[in-house]
Design an enzyme around this catalytic site. Sequence first.
Site, PDB file in Angstrom:
ATOM      1  N   ASN A   1       0.833  -1.204   0.000  1.00 51.98           N
ATOM      2  CA  ASN A   1       0.000   0.000   0.000  1.00 51.98           C
ATOM      3  C   ASN A   1       0.871   1.258   0.000  1.00 51.98           C
ATOM      4  OD1 ASN A   1      -2.336   1.476  -0.055  1.00 51.98           O
ATOM      5  ND2 ASN A   1      -3.133   0.744   1.891  1.00 51.98           N
TER       6      ASN A   1
ATOM      7  N   HIS B   1      -8.194   3.230   8.322  1.00 48.18           N
ATOM      8  CA  HIS B   1      -8.629   1.898   7.929  1.00 48.18           C
ATOM      9  C   HIS B   1     -10.037   1.571   8.412  1.00 48.18           C
ATOM     10  CE1 HIS B   1      -4.399   1.019   6.874  1.00 48.18           C
ATOM     11  NE2 HIS B   1      -4.913   0.042   6.152  1.00 48.18           N
TER      12      HIS B   1
END
Length: 493
Positions: A350, A381
């Site tokens: 990521n 998240h």
Amino acid sequence: MDHPEYLDPPHYDGSRLFFWVSKASGVPIDLVNFVIGQLFALLFAAIYRTAFHPSKASATKRHCAALVGGVTLLYFCFGRHAYLVMFLTGVSYFITVFFPAKYVPQIILPLSLVYMGCVHIRRQLMSQTGFSLDVSAPVMVAVQKVTSIAFAWKDGSEKDQDKLTPLQKLQAVRKIPSMLEYFSYILHFQACMTGPTVLYKDYIDYIYGTNYRKHIKSEDILEDSPCSAIPVQDPSPTKAVITKVVVSLIHALIFICICPMFSVGRFKDEEFFVSTTFYQRMFYIIIVTTLARSKYYHAWLLADAICNASGLGFNGWDENGNTKWDLISNVKILDIEFATSFRDTLSSWNIGTMRWLRYVGYERATFNPTVATYILSAVWHGFYPGYYLTFVFGALLTGVGRTLRRHVRPHFQSTSSSRKIYDVLTFLGSRVALAYVTMPFVLLEFWPSVRVYSSLYWYLHVLTILALVAVPKIFPAHREKMSTKSKGVQESN
């Protein structure tokens, strides 16, 4: 509409045009729409690169085409829920225009995080009914963009430029974007679904065709071109696009065909713990977590291919003269799967989010930068308990990695054989640690995750704490120059 709930989640608001594909394949309509939408985006990217090339189309036309493509894609996949992304974009632009630059990030960052938090909570409630894909992913991408451009505008208005880091100086925006530029940047079709996140200055360079200027010699510029920064012959992304699409589809097949054979749901079944040994459980965790990464590899590689097919993501040439299309790549699969440390694994995972965390979090933290960045990453998240079990233990593993590198690694550097032994040991250890720490991230729930760890006697937690305490005492200290500032953000996601 009498469809099985698994194939047609009740709260999904996207198109049902391709539901026949769901029925034929057994794949839920939300995932079918995602793949079909991205494949159409890939086709449009190739058209966009030629029909809307900077030498043929004005920046306004390029912005409009990218924006219309993005809005269409979001509406196809999420229906009226796509307005959640557009609303955040509109509010952020209003704040950017009507508030003093120094206050813009102070307002947009917390506001967008709270807004995104509400979307995350909605997703958690919907997931109880088997809801799989929702608009939270595009909202997460939008949050990265509205916050990064907010800080870029603040940096561009900073009178004392010496206060800025090199990255902040490079990305500083000194003129408020027009509404079209702003909405195009947030919602452009190449990356509105799952990223990768491109910083605003890089996107504008791409729109105007100046992204090649950094990598070409002056004699290669076409002087009479409508855009003087366009090289005589644009570097072709074909090889990079084909490679990424093929690897992406392979991981899609792995996710669809193999992942169901190793269901994470077994961790919630008491029979699993009764019928397996310690080593079988650990092996199963390694298999499950490894396979779970396939959906991320598929989504990120396909999005990267879409960007490259449209000409976005060019990063110059390597020493052998081969083109590099990794400027905004989100993942380096081989570097992850063959990493010899937890830190190296994180630095290849990521990547766009890592860049964003560094840009808006680590470099601007008013207290411990590493802790602040971990908190920002966790909130971004969402609120599944499994995420926080992973992040907390991941912070401990990061500390152990530093300790082992400082105190143990130097004792294995005297010969090539000992270095190879160290690399093999750290590779195996990293595979086990990665599976162990990411298990809650895959499982998501708190008590089932605790049950799994309990069945493994919390062995890696215990070993981690012992290593932090005992290793510095057993092995003599070895002084190495380390740049904490440069490393911290790589250890924060």
